[in-house]
Design an enzyme around this catalytic site. Structure first.
Site, mmCIF file in Angstrom:
data_model
loop_
_atom_site.group_PDB
_atom_site.id
_atom_site.type_symbol
_atom_site.label_atom_id
_atom_site.label_comp_id
_atom_site.label_asym_id
_atom_site.label_seq_id
_atom_site.Cartn_x
_atom_site.Cartn_y
_atom_site.Cartn_z
ATOM 1 N N TYR A 32 -38.317 51.701 -24.961
ATOM 2 C CA TYR A 32 -39.705 52.005 -24.620
ATOM 3 C C TYR A 32 -40.466 50.714 -24.328
ATOM 4 O O TYR A 32 -41.244 50.624 -23.365
ATOM 5 C CB TYR A 32 -40.383 52.774 -25.754
ATOM 6 C CG TYR A 32 -41.878 52.897 -25.594
ATOM 7 C CD1 TYR A 32 -42.427 53.776 -24.660
ATOM 8 C CD2 TYR A 32 -42.748 52.128 -26.363
ATOM 9 C CE1 TYR A 32 -43.800 53.886 -24.501
ATOM 10 C CE2 TYR A 32 -44.124 52.228 -26.210
ATOM 11 C CZ TYR A 32 -44.646 53.103 -25.280
ATOM 12 O OH TYR A 32 -46.007 53.200 -25.122
ATOM 13 N N SER A 114 -55.290 47.323 -26.436
ATOM 14 C CA SER A 114 -55.097 48.483 -25.568
ATOM 15 C C SER A 114 -55.964 49.657 -26.006
ATOM 16 O O SER A 114 -56.234 49.853 -27.196
ATOM 17 C CB SER A 114 -53.625 48.897 -25.594
ATOM 18 O OG SER A 114 -53.434 50.161 -24.981
ATOM 19 N N GLN A 135 -59.079 46.598 -23.332
ATOM 20 C CA GLN A 135 -58.572 47.263 -22.135
ATOM 21 C C GLN A 135 -58.971 48.731 -22.160
ATOM 22 O O GLN A 135 -58.787 49.409 -23.169
ATOM 23 C CB GLN A 135 -57.056 47.129 -22.046
ATOM 24 C CG GLN A 135 -56.417 47.862 -20.872
ATOM 25 C CD GLN A 135 -56.004 49.286 -21.235
ATOM 26 O OE1 GLN A 135 -55.668 49.578 -22.378
ATOM 27 N NE2 GLN A 135 -56.051 50.180 -20.257
ATOM 28 N N TYR A 137 -58.960 52.572 -20.060
ATOM 29 C CA TYR A 137 -58.636 53.518 -18.994
ATOM 30 C C TYR A 137 -59.876 54.374 -18.735
ATOM 31 O O TYR A 137 -60.578 54.766 -19.675
ATOM 32 C CB TYR A 137 -57.492 54.439 -19.397
ATOM 33 C CG TYR A 137 -56.135 53.779 -19.470
ATOM 34 C CD1 TYR A 137 -55.483 53.357 -18.317
ATOM 35 C CD2 TYR A 137 -55.508 53.605 -20.694
ATOM 36 C CE1 TYR A 137 -54.233 52.756 -18.385
ATOM 37 C CE2 TYR A 137 -54.257 53.005 -20.771
ATOM 38 C CZ TYR A 137 -53.626 52.582 -19.611
ATOM 39 O OH TYR A 137 -52.393 51.997 -19.682
ATOM 40 N N THR A 163 -58.189 49.071 -16.460
ATOM 41 C CA THR A 163 -56.897 49.263 -15.795
ATOM 42 C C THR A 163 -57.009 50.365 -14.755
ATOM 43 O O THR A 163 -57.476 51.466 -15.054
ATOM 44 C CB THR A 163 -55.814 49.617 -16.824
ATOM 45 O OG1 THR A 163 -55.644 48.504 -17.719
ATOM 46 C CG2 THR A 163 -54.484 49.910 -16.150
ATOM 47 N N HIS A 284 -47.827 46.194 -13.553
ATOM 48 C CA HIS A 284 -47.697 46.878 -14.840
ATOM 49 C C HIS A 284 -46.319 46.612 -15.469
ATOM 50 O O HIS A 284 -45.740 47.482 -16.130
ATOM 51 C CB HIS A 284 -47.923 48.386 -14.680
ATOM 52 C CG HIS A 284 -48.631 49.019 -15.847
ATOM 53 N ND1 HIS A 284 -49.965 49.331 -15.834
ATOM 54 C CD2 HIS A 284 -48.189 49.395 -17.061
ATOM 55 C CE1 HIS A 284 -50.309 49.882 -16.989
ATOM 56 N NE2 HIS A 284 -49.250 49.936 -17.754
ATOM 57 N N ARG A 287 -43.543 49.101 -14.795
ATOM 58 C CA ARG A 287 -43.517 50.371 -15.516
ATOM 59 C C ARG A 287 -44.213 51.512 -14.764
ATOM 60 O O ARG A 287 -44.205 52.638 -15.225
ATOM 61 C CB ARG A 287 -44.166 50.196 -16.899
ATOM 62 C CG ARG A 287 -43.377 49.268 -17.800
ATOM 63 C CD ARG A 287 -44.167 48.857 -19.039
ATOM 64 N NE ARG A 287 -44.344 49.911 -20.002
ATOM 65 C CZ ARG A 287 -43.458 50.251 -20.935
ATOM 66 N NH1 ARG A 287 -42.303 49.618 -21.000
ATOM 67 N NH2 ARG A 287 -43.715 51.215 -21.800
ATOM 68 N N PHE A 317 -43.309 37.176 -16.969
ATOM 69 C CA PHE A 317 -43.380 35.808 -17.480
ATOM 70 C C PHE A 317 -42.598 35.672 -18.785
ATOM 71 O O PHE A 317 -42.821 36.427 -19.732
ATOM 72 C CB PHE A 317 -44.835 35.404 -17.703
ATOM 73 C CG PHE A 317 -45.611 35.235 -16.429
ATOM 74 C CD1 PHE A 317 -45.768 33.991 -15.860
ATOM 75 C CD2 PHE A 317 -46.174 36.336 -15.786
ATOM 76 C CE1 PHE A 317 -46.472 33.825 -14.671
ATOM 77 C CE2 PHE A 317 -46.873 36.191 -14.598
ATOM 78 C CZ PHE A 317 -47.022 34.937 -14.034
ATOM 79 N N ARG A 318 -41.684 34.710 -18.820
ATOM 80 C CA ARG A 318 -40.861 34.496 -20.009
ATOM 81 C C ARG A 318 -40.768 33.027 -20.428
ATOM 82 O O ARG A 318 -40.244 32.714 -21.491
ATOM 83 C CB ARG A 318 -39.433 35.013 -19.765
ATOM 84 C CG ARG A 318 -39.305 36.522 -19.609
ATOM 85 C CD ARG A 318 -39.550 37.262 -20.909
ATOM 86 N NE ARG A 318 -39.370 38.684 -20.763
ATOM 87 C CZ ARG A 318 -40.325 39.537 -20.372
ATOM 88 N NH1 ARG A 318 -41.533 39.078 -20.096
ATOM 89 N NH2 ARG A 318 -40.083 40.823 -20.258
#
Length: 394
Positions: A32, A114, A135, A137, A163, A284, A287, A317-318
């Site tokens: 997930y 979120s 954030q 919705y 978003t 996103h 996703r 980004f890592r």
């Protein structure tokens, strides 16, 4: 950060932390967090986007002191990156959002909560006591969205992130394969693997399964059916949202507004016209729309056309060097979601803090080698487009 002992002695980078998180979480939970939509093409492109750009370092520059600080939307942070919004982070660790907020405050970087957090808006604000971002919705139930905005405003959140790339949910096939639903329920596909993670199970048993704490009453109505939160979110995501709605909600906020989920330069202009001070260029994390381009593909053009907008990026980004490439191409900063979820899943708050420390250490090293003492020294001339490199090739 040359740590050779302690719980993170073998965690050299984000890939190592991701693998530790995989070992700690049930497969359905890890997938997930880690998974993306359909064939996960955009997710793979999000990593490959950095291979398209090579550094052009400057030599014999005094880099004895490196300054990674960055002003973003009127606040100076210790680094040009922060923790992006991730829904129900409590699946990784109980009340994970509070731990992430504290880790971000300690590292002096932004944290964005979120809408679908597993802690309340007020709890996360109290945990870090810093000017977090929120954030939002724009739901079908506009009243619900307005109430969330007002609560965030009252709790002292500084930046509103709206978003706009979720008119419907993405087709995340790993979740279907694992019978992943919210609320969580055991099935023949996931019960065995979940049983192999007794420590995670005990944490969930002690603290209860995560739920969208800021929408308990509304979500409880949907939770009467088998799909629970999944059904609730699907019902609330509104395909009729327009820029007029974005402008309406932007006008309700007293501070900076950022619009998240844009890839087109024309949409950046629309966000500006709606009252936004900044945008997040994002697919996103792969996703939502599989096949969507990655942010660095459009960043140079958008920066050229919108010099006065705050441009943030997420998706893929890592490494600290990834962040530095985005800065060179015109980004003011970077938000990351999965990275600190891997950290908190692996070791709670210390894991999230270690992720942020790793990224800053990598960024400092990359700036030193690039010959750029400050981020303002980093320019478009420090990167060159070299095409794509096949990561599968030896």
């Amino acid at each position: 950060m040359e740590e050779s002992t302690g719980p993170f002695a073998r965690i050299r980078n984000l890939s190592d932390m991701r693998q530790r998180a995989r070992r700690k979480l049930p497969k359905a939970i890890f997938d997930y967090i880690d998974g993306a939509a359909e064939d996960e093409t955009s997710r793979r492109r999000n990593r490959a986007q950095f291979d398209r750009w090579g550094f052009v370092q400057r030599s014999a520059v005094n880099v004895s002191r490196i300054d990674t600080s960055r002003e973003i939307l009127g606040t100076t942070y210790a680094a040009p990156f922060g923790i992006g919004p991730t829904g129900l982070a409590g699946l990784a660790w109980p009340r994970a959002e509070n731990l992430l907020a504290i880790a971000a405050a300690d590292a002096d970087v932004p944290f964005c909560l979120s809408t679908v957090a597993s802690v309340t808006i007020e709890d996360a604000a109290e945990a870090s006591r810093s000017g977090n971002w929120f954030q939002l919705y724009i739901f079908r139930d506009r009243g619900l969205s307005r109430s969330l905005l007002e609560r965030a405003k009252s709790a002292g959140y500084r930046v509103l992130v709206i978003t706009v790339d979720c008119p419907t949910g993405g087709n995340r096939e790993r979740d279907q394969l694992n019978d992943f639903t919210l609320p969580l329920r055991p099935t023949h596909r996931n019960v065995f693997n979940t049983a192999l993670r007794p420590v995670w199970l005990m944490r969930m048993a002690r603290n209860g399964p995560p739920r969208p704490e800021n929408m308990v009453e509304a979500a409880a109505k949907a939770a009467q059916n088998a799909q629970g939160l999944v059904a609730f979110m699907s019902e609330q995501l509104d395909p009729a949202v327009t820029w007029a709605d974005v402008e309406e909600f932007a006008q309700l906020w007293d501070g900076p507004v950022v619009v998240k989920g844009l890839l087109a330069a024309s949409d950046v202009q629309r966000a500006k016209d709606a009252g936004a001070k900044g945008v997040v260029l994002s697919n996103h994390g792969g996703r939502q729309l599989d096949g969507a381009v990655s942010p660095l593909s459009v960043l140079p053009q958008i920066r050229g056309e919108h010099e006065d907008m705050t441009l943030l990026c997420d998706s893929g980004f890592r490494r600290g060097s990834d962040i530095l490439k985005a800065v060179a191409l015109g980004a003011d900063g970077v938000l990351m979601g999965r990275n600190t979820l891997y950290g908190v899943a692996a070791a709670g708050q210390p894991g999230a803090a270690h992720v942020l420390a790793l990224l800053k250490t990598e960024l400092i090293r990359a700036m030193t080698l690039l010959g750029t003492p400050t981020l303002s020294d980093v320019t478009r001339d420090h990167v060159m487009e070299i095409g794509h490199w096949d990561r599968s090739h030896p």
